[in-house]
Enzyme design. Structure first.
Site, PDB file in Angstrom:
ATOM      1  N   GLY A 252      27.385  -5.753  17.171  1.00 40.05           N
ATOM      2  CA  GLY A 252      28.831  -5.711  17.004  1.00 40.05           C
ATOM      3  C   GLY A 252      29.526  -4.453  17.440  1.00 40.05           C
ATOM      4  O   GLY A 252      30.757  -4.434  17.542  1.00 40.05           O
TER       5      GLY A 252
ATOM      6  N   GLU B 271      20.836  -5.160  16.375  1.00 42.34           N
ATOM      7  CA  GLU B 271      20.944  -6.288  17.324  1.00 42.34           C
ATOM      8  C   GLU B 271      22.112  -6.090  18.288  1.00 42.34           C
ATOM      9  O   GLU B 271      23.045  -6.889  18.324  1.00 42.34           O
ATOM     10  CB  GLU B 271      21.172  -7.593  16.553  1.00 42.34           C
ATOM     11  CG  GLU B 271      20.078  -7.969  15.591  1.00 42.34           C
ATOM     12  CD  GLU B 271      20.457  -9.197  14.756  1.00 42.34           C
ATOM     13  OE1 GLU B 271      21.639  -9.577  14.728  1.00 42.34           O
ATOM     14  OE2 GLU B 271      19.550  -9.768  14.141  1.00 42.34           O
TER      15      GLU B 271
ATOM     16  N   TYR C 229      39.427 -14.937  25.058  1.00 43.18           N
ATOM     17  CA  TYR C 229      39.651 -13.899  24.037  1.00 43.18           C
ATOM     18  C   TYR C 229      40.784 -12.949  24.407  1.00 43.18           C
ATOM     19  O   TYR C 229      40.878 -11.868  23.817  1.00 43.18           O
ATOM     20  CB  TYR C 229      38.398 -13.028  23.869  1.00 43.18           C
ATOM     21  CG  TYR C 229      37.087 -13.726  23.723  1.00 43.18           C
ATOM     22  CD1 TYR C 229      36.815 -14.533  22.620  1.00 43.18           C
ATOM     23  CD2 TYR C 229      36.065 -13.534  24.655  1.00 43.18           C
ATOM     24  CE1 TYR C 229      35.586 -15.145  22.465  1.00 43.18           C
ATOM     25  CE2 TYR C 229      34.823 -14.137  24.503  1.00 43.18           C
ATOM     26  CZ  TYR C 229      34.593 -14.942  23.416  1.00 43.18           C
ATOM     27  OH  TYR C 229      33.368 -15.529  23.266  1.00 43.18           O
TER      28      TYR C 229
ATOM     29  N   CYS D 266      42.297 -25.212  38.359  1.00 44.15           N
ATOM     30  CA  CYS D 266      43.551 -25.895  38.046  1.00 44.15           C
ATOM     31  C   CYS D 266      43.861 -25.821  36.557  1.00 44.15           C
ATOM     32  O   CYS D 266      43.819 -26.826  35.856  1.00 44.15           O
ATOM     33  CB  CYS D 266      43.449 -27.349  38.506  1.00 44.15           C
ATOM     34  SG  CYS D 266      43.097 -27.414  40.257  1.00 44.15           S
ATOM     35  N   GLU D 267      44.143 -24.644  36.061  1.00 46.93           N
ATOM     36  CA  GLU D 267      44.521 -24.424  34.662  1.00 46.93           C
ATOM     37  C   GLU D 267      45.371 -23.160  34.639  1.00 46.93           C
ATOM     38  O   GLU D 267      45.007 -22.177  35.281  1.00 46.93           O
ATOM     39  CB  GLU D 267      43.280 -24.083  33.798  1.00 46.93           C
ATOM     40  CG  GLU D 267      42.224 -25.125  33.739  1.00 46.93           C
ATOM     41  CD  GLU D 267      42.105 -25.765  32.369  1.00 46.93           C
ATOM     42  OE1 GLU D 267      42.859 -25.384  31.464  1.00 46.93           O
ATOM     43  OE2 GLU D 267      41.260 -26.657  32.240  1.00 46.93           O
TER      44      GLU D 267
ATOM     45  N   GLY E  99      24.328  -6.321  21.521  1.00 45.38           N
ATOM     46  CA  GLY E  99      24.420  -7.170  22.710  1.00 45.38           C
ATOM     47  C   GLY E  99      25.310  -6.480  23.727  1.00 45.38           C
ATOM     48  O   GLY E  99      24.864  -5.855  24.689  1.00 45.38           O
ATOM     49  N   ARG E 100      26.601  -6.564  23.451  1.00 43.47           N
ATOM     50  CA  ARG E 100      27.617  -5.971  24.312  1.00 43.47           C
ATOM     51  C   ARG E 100      27.340  -4.500  24.616  1.00 43.47           C
ATOM     52  O   ARG E 100      27.497  -4.050  25.739  1.00 43.47           O
ATOM     53  CB  ARG E 100      28.965  -6.082  23.578  1.00 43.47           C
ATOM     54  CG  ARG E 100      30.175  -5.757  24.404  1.00 43.47           C
ATOM     55  CD  ARG E 100      31.405  -5.752  23.489  1.00 43.47           C
ATOM     56  NE  ARG E 100      31.521  -6.958  22.701  1.00 43.47           N
ATOM     57  CZ  ARG E 100      32.147  -8.068  23.108  1.00 43.47           C
ATOM     58  NH1 ARG E 100      32.711  -8.103  24.277  1.00 43.47           N
ATOM     59  NH2 ARG E 100      32.218  -9.127  22.322  1.00 43.47           N
TER      60      ARG E 100
HETATM   61  C1  LIG Z   1      26.315 -12.081  18.892  1.00 40.81           C
HETATM   62  C2  LIG Z   1      25.368 -11.491  17.923  1.00 40.81           C
HETATM   63  C3  LIG Z   1      24.924 -10.171  18.083  1.00 40.81           C
HETATM   64  C4  LIG Z   1      25.413  -9.264  19.182  1.00 40.81           C
HETATM   65  O1  LIG Z   1      26.767  -8.966  19.075  1.00 40.81           O
HETATM   66  P1  LIG Z   1      27.393  -7.832  20.015  1.00 40.81           P
HETATM   67  O2  LIG Z   1      28.796  -7.751  19.551  1.00 40.81           O
HETATM   68  O3  LIG Z   1      27.281  -8.303  21.402  1.00 40.81           O
HETATM   69  O4  LIG Z   1      26.634  -6.585  19.759  1.00 40.81           O
HETATM   70  C5  LIG Z   1      24.004  -9.697  17.173  1.00 40.81           C
HETATM   71  N1  LIG Z   1      23.537 -10.457  16.159  1.00 40.81           N
HETATM   72  C6  LIG Z   1      23.949 -11.722  15.971  1.00 40.81           C
HETATM   73  C7  LIG Z   1      23.401 -12.516  14.851  1.00 40.81           C
HETATM   74  C8  LIG Z   1      24.875 -12.291  16.838  1.00 40.81           C
HETATM   75  O5  LIG Z   1      25.294 -13.547  16.637  1.00 40.81           O
END
Ligand SMILES: *Cc1c(COP(=O)(O)O)cnc(C)c1O
Length: 432
Positions: free
Chosen positions: A244, A279, A328, A354-355, A281-282
């Site tokens: 997150g 965890e 978003y 086409c949107e 991601g981004r």
């Molecule tokens: C999407 C997600 C993440 C990663 O979120 P980011 O904002 O990309 O860091 C981590 N854990 C869980 C359970 C998720 O669903």
């Protein structure tokens, strides 16, 4: 902009000219930098190391949904990165990329019995249980498989946070996680089963969080819950802190630094004697990728009685390739690969789909461009290619991974034959 910098006036990915790349692979195309991916992972890993034992034996598990390309995953796997997965498909990708099952966490609100059985079969590190009914199903599946998986209970800490309502997951009305009292009761119930082994708690409160306060509130709650469970004689050895943490999508944007984030987690968990899981991601992938696109045309619409005139910059990339702006209201910087001189111009940047939603930006002031010019959407490495589709029968956008002066197409663009061959004509529609 990380490893996407101009060399002799031409934007490069590491040492690869984006002009050369566009000529060889075509556009639109996603381009990822190995060096940026590696640097982002190392920043986090070094922050973990700097905090000594406070976070225990840490697993950094990349959230595969942010960028699930197998070569991207393999790049991170070589550094010791694990995977946070939300489907059987993602587990399969992580394994294919060389991430051992012992470093794979299985999360998600709607895991099917089949997916749970698969996860047990390959022996993932931990399954994050997100509801009481999921626990019931997991117990049945585990008994059938004669397995006893480690599980964590995902808590909904009632602190929602994130850059947009659609990516807030920890709020009271969100579908994710279990309310605190119910989670404590469920943990105790899981501990009484012979078919699962509760090892800890998990949370993930949202995405693109730029301020540490809501994350800290969630971690403090996990700490309190850990103590409550231990007072009941239950064992808690792992805390999954979710992902997150946000990234700057715009020059000068303020986001909490990864080192401060890890230090905050270490402060909250210090002395608790648990192993932490992160965890991200981004954080690892967003600024490690761009979407490269070519200008098809510039359409000028003169002002009429109803409003002011508009200048549309029509690109060969569209919402099916990068949906974040449409979904978003996300901001991506759009930079010319070879900037022209001249005064900045205001464009409505759109794709050919086409949107009306196929608009990347309105009234965006940027250097002037001409038809045929290349532009790059920065910060497109996370939640970009993974969300792409073939809407309007536009071939699935390809992906390229760069490493120094080397590059590889890591997902090719399908041909129109590939696309049409995937579909079948129902027998009764075929002429005899
Ligand atoms: C999407 C997600 C993440 C990663 O979120 P980011 O904002 O990309 O860091 C981590 N854990 C869980 C359970 C998720 O669903």
């Amino acid at each position: 902009m990380n490893h996407f910098e101009p060399i002799d006036g031409i934007l490069h990915a590491e040492e690869v000219s984006l002009i050369d790349l566009a000529e060889t692979v075509g556009t639109p195309v996603y381009v990822y930098s190995t060096a940026t991916l590696e640097r982002h992972y190392r920043v986090l890993a070094e922050a973990v190391a700097a905090n000594g034992k406070a976070l225990g034996d840490v697993l950094i598990a990349f959230a595969v949904k942010a960028n699930s390309n197998v070569s991207v995953l393999a790049t991170l796997a070589r550094l010791g990165c694990g995977a946070d997965t939300v489907s059987e498909g993602e587990i399969r990708r992580a394994l294919k990329a060389g991430i051992p099952a012992s470093r794979i966490v299985f999360s998600g609100v709607g895991k099917t019995d089949g997916e749970l059985a698969y996860a047990l079969d390959v022996g993932v590190r931990q399954i994050n249980v997100e509801s009481p009914s999921e626990l019931d199903r997991l117990i049945v599946v585990a008994e059938r498989s004669a397995a006893c998986p480690d599980i964590a209970i995902r808590v909904n800490p009632k602190v929602g946070a994130g850059g947009h309502a659609k990516i807030t997951t920890g709020g009271e009305g969100d579908k994710f996680g279990i309310p605190v009292d119910e989670a404590l009761a469920l943990y105790a119930r899981a501990a009484s089963s012979h078919h699962v082994r509760p090892v800890g708690l998990a949370c993930h409160i949202g995405s693109q969080i730029t301020d540490l306060a809501p994350l800290e509130a969630a971690f403090v709650l996990l700490r309190q819950m850990t103590m409550t469970l231990r007072e009941q004689g239950l064992e808690v050895s792992r805390l999954d802190l979710g992902g997150g943490l946000g990234v700057p999508y715009q020059g000068g944007a303020m986001t909490a630094a990864p080192a401060d984030y890890v230090a905050m987690a270490a402060r909250v968990l210090d002395g608790l004697d648990v192993d932490a899981v992160f965890e991200p991601g981004r954080l690892l992938a967003a600024n490690a990728g761009i979407l490269l696109s070519r200008v098809i045309q510039i359409t000028e619409r003169a002002a009429d009685a109803d409003g002011s005139g508009r200048r549309f910059l029509v690109l060969d990339a569209a919402m099916n390739d990068l949906i974040r702006p449409a979904m978003y209201d996300a901001f991506h910087e759009v930079v010319p690969v070879t900037p022209r001189s001249g005064e900045a111009v205001s464009y409505d940047i759109v794709g050919p789909v086409c949107e009306t939603g196929d608009t990347f930006a309105r009234d965006r002031t940027m250097p002037p461009v001409q038809p045929g010019d290349l532009v790059a959407f920065t910060g497109a490495g996370a939640y970009g290619a993974v969300m792409s589709s073939e809407y309007n029968t536009r071939p699935l956008v390809p992906e390229v991974l760069v490493r120094n002066a080397d590059w590889a197409v890591v997902r090719p663009r399908p041909s129109y034959e590939d696309i049409l061959d995937r579909e079948a004509t129902a027998g009764w529609l075929v002429k005899a």
